[in-house]
Design an enzyme around this catalytic site. Structure first.
Site, short mmCIF file in Angstrom:
data_model
loop_
_atom_site.label_atom_id
_atom_site.label_comp_id
_atom_site.label_asym_id
_atom_site.label_seq_id
_atom_site.Cartn_x
_atom_site.Cartn_y
_atom_site.Cartn_z
N ASP A 159 0.83 -1.21 0.00
CA ASP A 159 0.00 0.00 0.00
C ASP A 159 0.87 1.26 0.00
OD1 ASP A 159 0.91 -0.33 2.60
OD2 ASP A 159 -1.06 -0.46 3.52
N ASN B 125 -8.00 -1.86 14.02
CA ASN B 125 -9.42 -2.08 13.69
C ASN B 125 -9.59 -3.25 12.73
OD1 ASN B 125 -8.39 -1.05 11.34
ND2 ASN B 125 -9.75 0.73 11.23
N HIS C 12 -7.80 -3.78 9.94
CA HIS C 12 -7.48 -3.55 8.52
C HIS C 12 -6.23 -4.32 8.13
CE1 HIS C 12 -5.06 0.18 9.80
NE2 HIS C 12 -4.18 -0.47 9.04
N GLU D 136 -9.74 -0.83 4.92
CA GLU D 136 -10.41 -0.48 6.18
C GLU D 136 -11.73 -1.25 6.31
OE1 GLU D 136 -8.95 1.15 8.41
OE2 GLU D 136 -8.21 3.12 7.80
C1 GLP Z 1 -0.86 0.57 8.55
C2 GLP Z 1 -0.48 -0.07 7.19
C3 GLP Z 1 -0.61 -1.57 7.23
C4 GLP Z 1 0.02 -2.06 8.52
C5 GLP Z 1 -0.85 -1.66 9.68
C6 GLP Z 1 -0.23 -1.96 11.03
O1 GLP Z 1 -1.87 1.51 8.42
N1 GLP Z 1 -1.18 0.44 6.07
O2 GLP Z 1 0.00 -2.15 6.09
O3 GLP Z 1 0.14 -3.46 8.50
O4 GLP Z 1 -1.27 -0.31 9.58
O5 GLP Z 1 0.84 -1.11 11.32
P1 GLP Z 1 1.89 -1.41 12.46
O6 GLP Z 1 2.68 -2.60 12.03
O7 GLP Z 1 2.76 -0.18 12.55
O8 GLP Z 1 1.12 -1.69 13.71
#
Ligand code: GLP
Length: 240
Positions: free
Chosen positions: A67, A135, A137, A142
């Site tokens: 992403d 949440n 995602h 989302e």
């Molecule tokens: C972000 C990214 C995801 C990621 C997630 C968790 O918004 N778009 O690809 O896996 O949230 O992030 P983190 O690993 O910092 O908890």
């Protein structure tokens, strides 16, 4: 959906590392989908170390970023492409062109179609490596995203923007949209791993285990995939 709880962050990284190692041993050019965020950092450190010191042939692989932010005003330093280059490809000495990623602006429809085509041309994703948002995602899909979605734009929730504020100069400058591979794109991968680290993920990990497949919890869609494993450390798994 198989849940596997190990002890430390490094153990989670090691489980995924072994899978990557195995794919490199059995395929000439394996294709990996990679997340940004804090969760994959121990894995990327392990991969860099093994590439530099144990001759892991990671440079043979191809990588697709999951992403990206979608905004005219994303500082170059805050992009997920930059993140993956900085924490994985550059320290591992892998040419930047092994990483395909999504742009931050432009014609979103054409970009999305081209990304899906590029993944297909590469032979599809062998292993999609995912984190999970608080949440539920995955990538930037989302809650509410259709479970068969392909690559495209998504509006980000306040919760996701808040969680990512540390990458920007405050929450008000976090983009309102992201562009991401879809849940359908991830479901087309041969295998999928979801990593979760730390107490902050314990609640969503438990919800994921207990939830039916629903678009209110995007990661639950992965329950329909035949080869998905959720790997959590002791703290992220403490409510299981
Ligand atoms: C972000 C990214 C995801 C990621 C997630 C968790 O918004 N778009 O690809 O896996 O949230 O992030 P983190 O690993 O910092 O908890």
């Amino acid at each position: 959906m198989n849940f596997r709880q190990v002890d430390a962050r490094a153990d989670v990284a090691n489980v995924v590392f072994r899978r990557i190692e195995h794919l490199l041993a059995t395929k000439k050019t394996p294709v990996f989908a990679l997340p940004a965020g804090s969760t994959p950092l121990p894995l990327y450190e392990r991969l860099v170390d093994a590439t530099l010191h144990s001759k892991l042939p990671l440079g043979r692989a191809r990588f697709f970023a999951l992403d990206e932010w979608w905004s005219e005003s994303v500082p170059a330093t805050a992009t997920f492409r930059r993140f993956l280059l900085e924490y994985l490809l550059i320290p591992a000495g892998i040419p930047e062109d092994r990483l395909a990623s999504l742009p931050t602006t432009g014609d979103a429809g054409a970009t999305a179609t081209a990304y899906e085509e590029a993944i297909s041309r590469a032979g599809g994703i062998d292993l999609a490596i995912l984190g999970i948002g608080g949440n539920g995602h995955v990538a930037f899909n989302e809650p509410g995203t259709p479970l068969d979605s392909l690559t495209g734009l998504r509006e980000l929730t306040e919760k996701t923007r808040r969680a990512n504020a540390y990458l920007f100069t405050g929450e008000s400058t976090v983009p309102t949209h992201g562009i991401t591979v879809g849940i359908g794109t991830i479901m087309a991968a041969q295998t999928i791993v979801v990593m979760a680290l730390g107490q902050g993920k314990a609640s969503i990990v438990k919800q994921l285990r207990d939830s039916p497949v629903t678009k209110d919890l995007p990661a639950s869609a992965l329950k329909r995939h035949p080869a998905v494993e959720v790997i959590v450390d002791r703290l992220a798994g403490e409510l299981l």
